[in-house]
Design a protein around this motif. Structure first.
Motif, PDB file in Angstrom:
ATOM      1  N   GLN A  88      -5.306   0.984  20.274  1.00 49.40           N
ATOM      2  CA  GLN A  88      -4.290   1.385  21.241  1.00 49.40           C
ATOM      3  C   GLN A  88      -3.008   0.564  21.112  1.00 49.40           C
ATOM      4  N   SER A  89      -3.052  -0.455  20.277  1.00 51.41           N
ATOM      5  CA  SER A  89      -1.889  -1.322  20.106  1.00 51.41           C
ATOM      6  C   SER A  89      -0.875  -0.741  19.134  1.00 51.41           C
ATOM      7  N   PHE A  90      -1.252   0.343  18.444  1.00 50.74           N
ATOM      8  CA  PHE A  90      -0.369   0.958  17.464  1.00 50.74           C
ATOM      9  C   PHE A  90       0.421   2.110  18.073  1.00 50.74           C
ATOM     10  N   HIS A  91       1.686   2.175  17.687  1.00 51.83           N
ATOM     11  CA  HIS A  91       2.561   3.249  18.153  1.00 51.83           C
ATOM     12  C   HIS A  91       3.383   3.752  16.973  1.00 51.83           C
ATOM     13  N   GLN A  92       3.673   5.041  16.980  1.00 53.56           N
ATOM     14  CA  GLN A  92       4.507   5.644  15.956  1.00 53.56           C
ATOM     15  C   GLN A  92       5.769   6.205  16.595  1.00 53.56           C
ATOM     16  N   VAL A  93       6.882   6.043  15.896  1.00 56.50           N
ATOM     17  CA  VAL A  93       8.099   6.719  16.333  1.00 56.50           C
ATOM     18  C   VAL A  93       7.934   8.183  15.960  1.00 56.50           C
ATOM     19  N   THR A  94       7.881   9.052  16.955  1.00 54.99           N
ATOM     20  CA  THR A  94       7.628  10.472  16.711  1.00 54.99           C
ATOM     21  C   THR A  94       8.931  11.235  16.520  1.00 54.99           C
ATOM     22  N   SER A 111      -7.981  -0.469  -4.746  1.00 56.58           N
ATOM     23  CA  SER A 111      -8.208   0.599  -3.765  1.00 56.58           C
ATOM     24  C   SER A 111      -7.316   0.406  -2.543  1.00 56.58           C
ATOM     25  N   ALA A 112      -7.136  -0.842  -2.131  1.00 56.92           N
ATOM     26  CA  ALA A 112      -6.248  -1.138  -1.003  1.00 56.92           C
ATOM     27  C   ALA A 112      -4.805  -0.786  -1.356  1.00 56.92           C
ATOM     28  N   TYR A 113      -4.404  -1.094  -2.575  1.00 54.19           N
ATOM     29  CA  TYR A 113      -3.050  -0.793  -3.030  1.00 54.19           C
ATOM     30  C   TYR A 113      -2.772   0.702  -2.964  1.00 54.19           C
ATOM     31  N   TRP A 114      -3.686   1.505  -3.523  1.00 53.03           N
ATOM     32  CA  TRP A 114      -3.460   2.950  -3.544  1.00 53.03           C
ATOM     33  C   TRP A 114      -3.518   3.551  -2.148  1.00 53.03           C
ATOM     34  N   TYR A 115      -4.309   2.929  -1.268  1.00 56.33           N
ATOM     35  CA  TYR A 115      -4.429   3.478   0.077  1.00 56.33           C
ATOM     36  C   TYR A 115      -3.105   3.367   0.842  1.00 56.33           C
ATOM     37  N   VAL A 116      -2.373   2.277   0.635  1.00 60.25           N
ATOM     38  CA  VAL A 116      -1.110   2.117   1.365  1.00 60.25           C
ATOM     39  C   VAL A 116       0.090   2.625   0.572  1.00 60.25           C
ATOM     40  N   LYS A 117      -0.081   2.832  -0.716  1.00 53.29           N
ATOM     41  CA  LYS A 117       1.049   3.193  -1.567  1.00 53.29           C
ATOM     42  C   LYS A 117       1.139   4.686  -1.910  1.00 53.29           C
ATOM     43  N   TYR A 118       0.008   5.310  -2.247  1.00 51.61           N
ATOM     44  CA  TYR A 118       0.033   6.643  -2.848  1.00 51.61           C
ATOM     45  C   TYR A 118       0.458   7.732  -1.858  1.00 51.61           C
ATOM     46  N   ILE A 169      -5.251  -6.760  10.314  1.00 53.40           N
ATOM     47  CA  ILE A 169      -5.130  -7.744  11.390  1.00 53.40           C
ATOM     48  C   ILE A 169      -6.510  -8.139  11.902  1.00 53.40           C
ATOM     49  N   GLU A 170      -7.394  -7.157  12.014  1.00 51.54           N
ATOM     50  CA  GLU A 170      -8.768  -7.448  12.456  1.00 51.54           C
ATOM     51  C   GLU A 170      -9.475  -8.359  11.454  1.00 51.54           C
ATOM     52  N   ALA A 171      -9.343  -8.038  10.168  1.00 52.09           N
ATOM     53  CA  ALA A 171      -9.988  -8.848   9.129  1.00 52.09           C
ATOM     54  C   ALA A 171      -9.390 -10.248   9.070  1.00 52.09           C
ATOM     55  N   ALA A 172      -8.062 -10.336   9.190  1.00 53.75           N
ATOM     56  CA  ALA A 172      -7.400 -11.636   9.140  1.00 53.75           C
ATOM     57  C   ALA A 172      -7.789 -12.492  10.337  1.00 53.75           C
ATOM     58  N   THR A 173      -7.876 -11.854  11.512  1.00 54.38           N
ATOM     59  CA  THR A 173      -8.276 -12.579  12.715  1.00 54.38           C
ATOM     60  C   THR A 173      -9.665 -13.163  12.556  1.00 54.38           C
ATOM     61  N   GLN A 204      -2.929   2.463  10.019  1.00 56.87           N
ATOM     62  CA  GLN A 204      -4.374   2.277  10.117  1.00 56.87           C
ATOM     63  C   GLN A 204      -4.801   1.056   9.317  1.00 56.87           C
ATOM     64  N   TYR A 205      -4.234   0.918   8.113  1.00 59.80           N
ATOM     65  CA  TYR A 205      -4.589  -0.223   7.259  1.00 59.80           C
ATOM     66  C   TYR A 205      -4.173  -1.536   7.924  1.00 59.80           C
ATOM     67  N   LEU A 206      -2.963  -1.554   8.490  1.00 56.17           N
ATOM     68  CA  LEU A 206      -2.484  -2.771   9.138  1.00 56.17           C
ATOM     69  C   LEU A 206      -3.382  -3.152  10.304  1.00 56.17           C
TER      70      LEU A 206
END
Length: 331
Positions: A292-298, A212-219, A243-247, A237-239
């Protein structure tokens, strides 16, 4: 009975010594990693004047390029032709660590971003430079390390030659293993992905495990215009969740970092040494990181002659760079 107690005491003593040695080796390895990372700090790119304000580069920053390579196991085979046999960098993120402020910021880069990429032949001879989707740059390396180096330089140029201190490229096929090593990742599904996995219903709160994690970031639905844009949002969003889970995992058990490294090493290419990775993993729980730590190149996505093309908004990109990598000069 006396002999049994004596043997037990000896056994306990040996175990204690081994634990002390293991902890000592762990701490020494981290210290080596810290020293190596500090040596990656490069000369400041200098000051920038923008809208009558003077900015200076934040020398406390360490920046790493994280790449998700899409080609399955073939991704790590040598480059053979100019049709992209080395795979492509379908996920591109700059991870920015402020070692003084103890913050992490992540910048997501659309894989269809149009920029100048360098073309090479099978012998790694430079041929020409031509505007194309940034993800294609990876395909022109003769091996994994060369592909990563080419991709890093192209991203660096897109970001006005800002210093990038290292890279890590991970085969997207490794996502289930990486995901499960930290106990899974929580997300709210951003779009309906039930064609790939019936559990991925839009709006559902889900704990991603395994495929499920694979398809969420891949599909992505290639028949939908700008589907890459939404996938980039899901990956970001997944990242965030990862990071939260890894921390949390590293806080509970610092040796999770060792396990994670062992699991992904066969499908990862990086110029970071093991001590550096271990040190980074050990300080991760100390750093502030949230949505708030995430940013996208728009920018704007348009249809090219054959494939979608993403054109970043130059003014917004420049302001994003100033916001994350620079600080106002107070002198």
């Amino acid at each position: 009975m006396h002999n049994k107690k004596k043997k037990l005491l000896v056994a306990v003593s040996v175990i204690m010594v081994l634990v002390i040695l293991l902890i000592g080796a762990f701490e020494i390895t981290k210290a080596i990693g810290k020293k190596r990372l500090q040596s990656r700090m490069v000369t400041s790119p200098g000051r920038v004047k923008y809208q009558n304000t003077l900015y200076e580069y934040n020398d406390d920053i360490l920046t790493f390029l994280v790449m998700g390579i899409d080609k399955g196991k073939e991704t790590f085979e040598p480059w053979e032709t100019d049709d992209g046999n080395s795979g492509q960098a379908d996920a591109l993120f700059l991870t920015v660590l402020d070692t003084a402020g103890k913050t992490i910021k992540v910048i997501g880069i659309n894989r269809n971003t149009m920029t100048d990429i360098d073309f090479y032949d099978e012998e790694s001879n430079y041929l020409t430079t031509f505007p194309a989707q940034i993800a294609l740059q990876y395909a022109y390396g003769n091996n994994r390390e060369e592909s990563c180096a080419y991709q890093l330089e192209t991203v660096k140029k897109l970001f006005y030659n800002l210093p990038i201190h290292g890279y890590a490229a991970v085969n997207i096929d490794a996502v289930p293993v990486i995901n499960d090593t930290v106990g899974g990742v929580d997300v709210e599904v951003l779009e309906d992905l039930t064609r790939a996995d019936e559990s991925l219903v839009k709006g559902r709160q889900i704990h991603l495990i395994g495929e499920s994690a694979y398809w969420y970031v891949k599909y992505r639905d290639i028949n939908l215009f700008a589907s890459v844009d939404m996938r980039t949002m899901r990956q970001a969003q997944y990242l965030d969740g990862f990071i939260e889970a890894a921390t949390h995992s590293v806080k509970s058990n610092p040796f999770v970092a060792l396990q994670l490294y062992h699991e992904i090493a066969p499908q990862m290419t990086t110029d970071l040494s093991f001590p550096e990775i271990l040190y980074l993993a050990s300080i991760l729980p100390q750093y502030q990181f949230d949505e708030q730590s995430f940013h996208q190149v728009t920018g704007i996505t348009a249809m090219g002659e054959e494939y979608e093309e993403f054109y970043p908004d130059e003014a917004t990109l420049f302001e994003l760079i100033l916001d994350i990598f620079y600080k106002e000069n107070e002198n």
